[in-house]
Design a protein around this motif. Structure first.
Motif, PDB file in Angstrom:
ATOM      1  N   ASN A   1       0.813  -1.223   0.000  1.00 26.26           N
ATOM      2  CA  ASN A   1       0.000   0.000   0.000  1.00 26.26           C
ATOM      3  C   ASN A   1       0.848   1.276   0.000  1.00 26.26           C
ATOM      4  O   ASN A   1       0.505   2.245   0.681  1.00 26.26           O
ATOM      5  N   GLY A   2       1.967   1.270  -0.720  1.00 25.69           N
ATOM      6  CA  GLY A   2       2.819   2.451  -0.799  1.00 25.69           C
ATOM      7  C   GLY A   2       3.725   2.666   0.397  1.00 25.69           C
ATOM      8  O   GLY A   2       4.411   3.681   0.475  1.00 25.69           O
ATOM      9  N   ASN A   3       3.729   1.755   1.341  1.00 19.15           N
ATOM     10  CA  ASN A   3       4.571   1.856   2.537  1.00 19.15           C
ATOM     11  C   ASN A   3       5.572   0.707   2.589  1.00 19.15           C
ATOM     12  O   ASN A   3       5.350  -0.339   1.992  1.00 19.15           O
ATOM     13  N   THR A   4       6.654   0.926   3.329  1.00 21.32           N
ATOM     14  CA  THR A   4       7.686  -0.101   3.487  1.00 21.32           C
ATOM     15  C   THR A   4       7.956  -0.345   4.964  1.00 21.32           C
ATOM     16  O   THR A   4       8.096   0.597   5.742  1.00 21.32           O
ATOM     17  N   THR A   5       8.031  -1.622   5.314  1.00 15.79           N
ATOM     18  CA  THR A   5       8.428  -2.030   6.659  1.00 15.79           C
ATOM     19  C   THR A   5       9.715  -2.827   6.526  1.00 15.79           C
ATOM     20  O   THR A   5       9.801  -3.738   5.701  1.00 15.79           O
ATOM     21  N   LEU A   6      10.715  -2.457   7.300  1.00  9.18           N
ATOM     22  CA  LEU A   6      12.015  -3.115   7.275  1.00  9.18           C
ATOM     23  C   LEU A   6      12.145  -4.004   8.500  1.00  9.18           C
ATOM     24  O   LEU A   6      11.933  -3.553   9.625  1.00  9.18           O
ATOM     25  N   PHE A   7      12.478  -5.283   8.265  1.00  9.00           N
ATOM     26  CA  PHE A   7      12.665  -6.244   9.348  1.00  9.00           C
ATOM     27  C   PHE A   7      14.122  -6.686   9.402  1.00  9.00           C
ATOM     28  O   PHE A   7      14.725  -6.978   8.365  1.00  9.00           O
ATOM     29  N   GLN A   8      14.659  -6.749  10.608  1.00  5.47           N
ATOM     30  CA  GLN A   8      15.981  -7.324  10.873  1.00  5.47           C
ATOM     31  C   GLN A   8      15.751  -8.788  11.211  1.00  5.47           C
ATOM     32  O   GLN A   8      15.016  -9.099  12.153  1.00  5.47           O
ATOM     33  N   LEU A   9      16.333  -9.706  10.463  1.00  5.05           N
ATOM     34  CA  LEU A   9      16.168 -11.129  10.722  1.00  5.05           C
ATOM     35  C   LEU A   9      17.210 -11.613  11.715  1.00  5.05           C
ATOM     36  O   LEU A   9      18.330 -11.087  11.766  1.00  5.05           O
ATOM     37  N   ASN A  10      16.847 -12.636  12.467  1.00  6.86           N
ATOM     38  CA  ASN A  10      17.834 -13.264  13.337  1.00  6.86           C
ATOM     39  C   ASN A  10      18.654 -14.261  12.507  1.00  6.86           C
ATOM     40  O   ASN A  10      18.461 -14.374  11.297  1.00  6.86           O
ATOM     41  N   ASP A  11      19.546 -14.966  13.153  1.00  6.84           N
ATOM     42  CA  ASP A  11      20.471 -15.867  12.458  1.00  6.84           C
ATOM     43  C   ASP A  11      19.974 -17.315  12.486  1.00  6.84           C
ATOM     44  O   ASP A  11      20.754 -18.235  12.402  1.00  6.84           O
TER      45      ASP A  11
ATOM     46  N   ALA B   1       4.531  -6.255  19.391  1.00  6.63           N
ATOM     47  CA  ALA B   1       4.299  -5.426  18.211  1.00  6.63           C
ATOM     48  C   ALA B   1       5.621  -5.298  17.456  1.00  6.63           C
ATOM     49  O   ALA B   1       6.653  -4.992  18.049  1.00  6.63           O
ATOM     50  N   GLY B   2       5.593  -5.582  16.162  1.00  6.16           N
ATOM     51  CA  GLY B   2       6.799  -5.520  15.341  1.00  6.16           C
ATOM     52  C   GLY B   2       7.521  -6.841  15.187  1.00  6.16           C
ATOM     53  O   GLY B   2       8.465  -6.940  14.403  1.00  6.16           O
ATOM     54  N   SER B   3       7.091  -7.882  15.902  1.00  3.95           N
ATOM     55  CA  SER B   3       7.740  -9.199  15.773  1.00  3.95           C
ATOM     56  C   SER B   3       7.409  -9.828  14.427  1.00  3.95           C
ATOM     57  O   SER B   3       6.290  -9.708  13.921  1.00  3.95           O
ATOM     58  N   LEU B   4       8.394 -10.511  13.885  1.00  7.98           N
ATOM     59  CA  LEU B   4       8.228 -11.327  12.688  1.00  7.98           C
ATOM     60  C   LEU B   4       8.433 -12.763  13.135  1.00  7.98           C
ATOM     61  O   LEU B   4       9.437 -13.081  13.775  1.00  7.98           O
ATOM     62  N   ALA B   5       7.475 -13.624  12.841  1.00  8.02           N
ATOM     63  CA  ALA B   5       7.517 -14.992  13.358  1.00  8.02           C
ATOM     64  C   ALA B   5       7.036 -15.974  12.299  1.00  8.02           C
ATOM     65  O   ALA B   5       6.526 -15.582  11.237  1.00  8.02           O
TER      66      ALA B   5
ATOM     67  N   ASP C   1       2.802 -20.449   8.025  1.00  7.13           N
ATOM     68  CA  ASP C   1       2.684 -19.041   7.648  1.00  7.13           C
ATOM     69  C   ASP C   1       3.668 -18.162   8.402  1.00  7.13           C
ATOM     70  O   ASP C   1       4.064 -18.458   9.519  1.00  7.13           O
ATOM     71  N   VAL C   2       4.054 -17.083   7.732  1.00  9.88           N
ATOM     72  CA  VAL C   2       4.885 -16.044   8.338  1.00  9.88           C
ATOM     73  C   VAL C   2       3.924 -15.023   8.926  1.00  9.88           C
ATOM     74  O   VAL C   2       2.939 -14.638   8.289  1.00  9.88           O
ATOM     75  N   VAL C   3       4.221 -14.596  10.153  1.00  9.30           N
ATOM     76  CA  VAL C   3       3.332 -13.704  10.891  1.00  9.30           C
ATOM     77  C   VAL C   3       4.044 -12.389  11.194  1.00  9.30           C
ATOM     78  O   VAL C   3       5.171 -12.394  11.695  1.00  9.30           O
ATOM     79  N   MET C   4       3.379 -11.290  10.888  1.00  6.57           N
ATOM     80  CA  MET C   4       3.876  -9.958  11.215  1.00  6.57           C
ATOM     81  C   MET C   4       2.910  -9.379  12.249  1.00  6.57           C
ATOM     82  O   MET C   4       1.745  -9.129  11.938  1.00  6.57           O
TER      83      MET C   4
ATOM     84  N   GLY D   1       4.614 -23.860  18.635  1.00  3.89           N
ATOM     85  CA  GLY D   1       4.787 -23.836  17.191  1.00  3.89           C
ATOM     86  C   GLY D   1       5.079 -22.470  16.605  1.00  3.89           C
ATOM     87  O   GLY D   1       5.209 -22.328  15.393  1.00  3.89           O
ATOM     88  N   LEU D   2       5.193 -21.427  17.450  1.00  3.97           N
ATOM     89  CA  LEU D   2       5.491 -20.072  16.978  1.00  3.97           C
ATOM     90  C   LEU D   2       6.976 -19.793  17.191  1.00  3.97           C
ATOM     91  O   LEU D   2       7.474 -19.869  18.314  1.00  3.97           O
ATOM     92  N   TYR D   3       7.682 -19.460  16.103  1.00  2.00           N
ATOM     93  CA  TYR D   3       9.133 -19.281  16.129  1.00  2.00           C
ATOM     94  C   TYR D   3       9.518 -17.874  15.709  1.00  2.00           C
ATOM     95  O   TYR D   3       8.939 -17.311  14.782  1.00  2.00           O
ATOM     96  N   GLU D   4      10.539 -17.344  16.371  1.00  2.00           N
ATOM     97  CA  GLU D   4      11.025 -15.989  16.122  1.00  2.00           C
ATOM     98  C   GLU D   4      11.886 -15.942  14.859  1.00  2.00           C
ATOM     99  O   GLU D   4      12.818 -16.727  14.698  1.00  2.00           O
ATOM    100  N   LEU D   5      11.567 -14.980  13.969  1.00  2.00           N
ATOM    101  CA  LEU D   5      12.369 -14.748  12.763  1.00  2.00           C
ATOM    102  C   LEU D   5      13.107 -13.416  12.825  1.00  2.00           C
ATOM    103  O   LEU D   5      14.157 -13.259  12.218  1.00  2.00           O
ATOM    104  N   GLY D   6      12.542 -12.438  13.514  1.00  2.00           N
ATOM    105  CA  GLY D   6      13.161 -11.123  13.582  1.00  2.00           C
ATOM    106  C   GLY D   6      12.191 -10.092  14.111  1.00  2.00           C
ATOM    107  O   GLY D   6      11.178 -10.427  14.729  1.00  2.00           O
ATOM    108  N   HIS D   7      12.486  -8.802  13.830  1.00  2.00           N
ATOM    109  CA  HIS D   7      11.646  -7.718  14.323  1.00  2.00           C
ATOM    110  C   HIS D   7      11.748  -6.511  13.398  1.00  2.00           C
ATOM    111  O   HIS D   7      12.744  -6.336  12.690  1.00  2.00           O
TER     112      HIS D   7
END
Length: 139
Positions: free
Chosen positions: A33-43, A88-92, A99-102, A112-118
């Protein structure tokens, strides 16, 4: 003196991690929708597997009253990936559904919910994401 030596050790450790990763942490950008969200991924293995599937042009869906989800083409490995305590802001990644959850509101923990980044920028845009989004490696 002891504190000074500890600070040097921590700085050298951080530099060695940056050198190992080429100095570039894994980041992804989500355009919607014309916006960008930047996520830092974990390792984690799951975060690396998601990163390897990019770029994606994919449908985002509302789920509940606190998250947006999308389904990557391939399931992500969870062994060695930390469990999420979503805020708020978690990527999982929710392994049972694949599914990937924002998260745009706090959720907490679930089996079953795993951390990917924020989110590191534009986290406020997660709530308004709709339709087709583009997920790509950040430059």
């Amino acid at each position: 003196m002891r504190t000074f030596l500890m600070m040097i050790f921590v700085a050298l450790f951080a530099l060695s991690l940056a050198a190992r990763d080429g100095g570039n942490p894994m980041q992804i950008s989500v355009h919607a929708n014309g916006n960008t969200t930047l996520f830092q991924l974990n390792d984690s293995p799951a975060a690396k597997a998601l990163y390897d599937q990019l770029p994606l042009t994919i449908e985002v869906e509302d789920y509940g009253s606190n998250e947006k989800i999308f389904y990557p083409p391939k399931k992500l490995p969870t062994e060695g990936t930390p469990p999420a305590d979503a805020r708020a802001g978690s990527l999982a990644y929710y392994a049972p559904w694949g599914d990937v959850v924002m998260f745009y509101r706090a959720f907490g923990k679930a089996g079953g919910l795993y951390e990917l980044g924020h989110a590191v920028k534009g986290g406020g845009h997660i709530e308004t994401m709709s339709g087709v989004i583009t997920v790509e490696a950040a430059q």
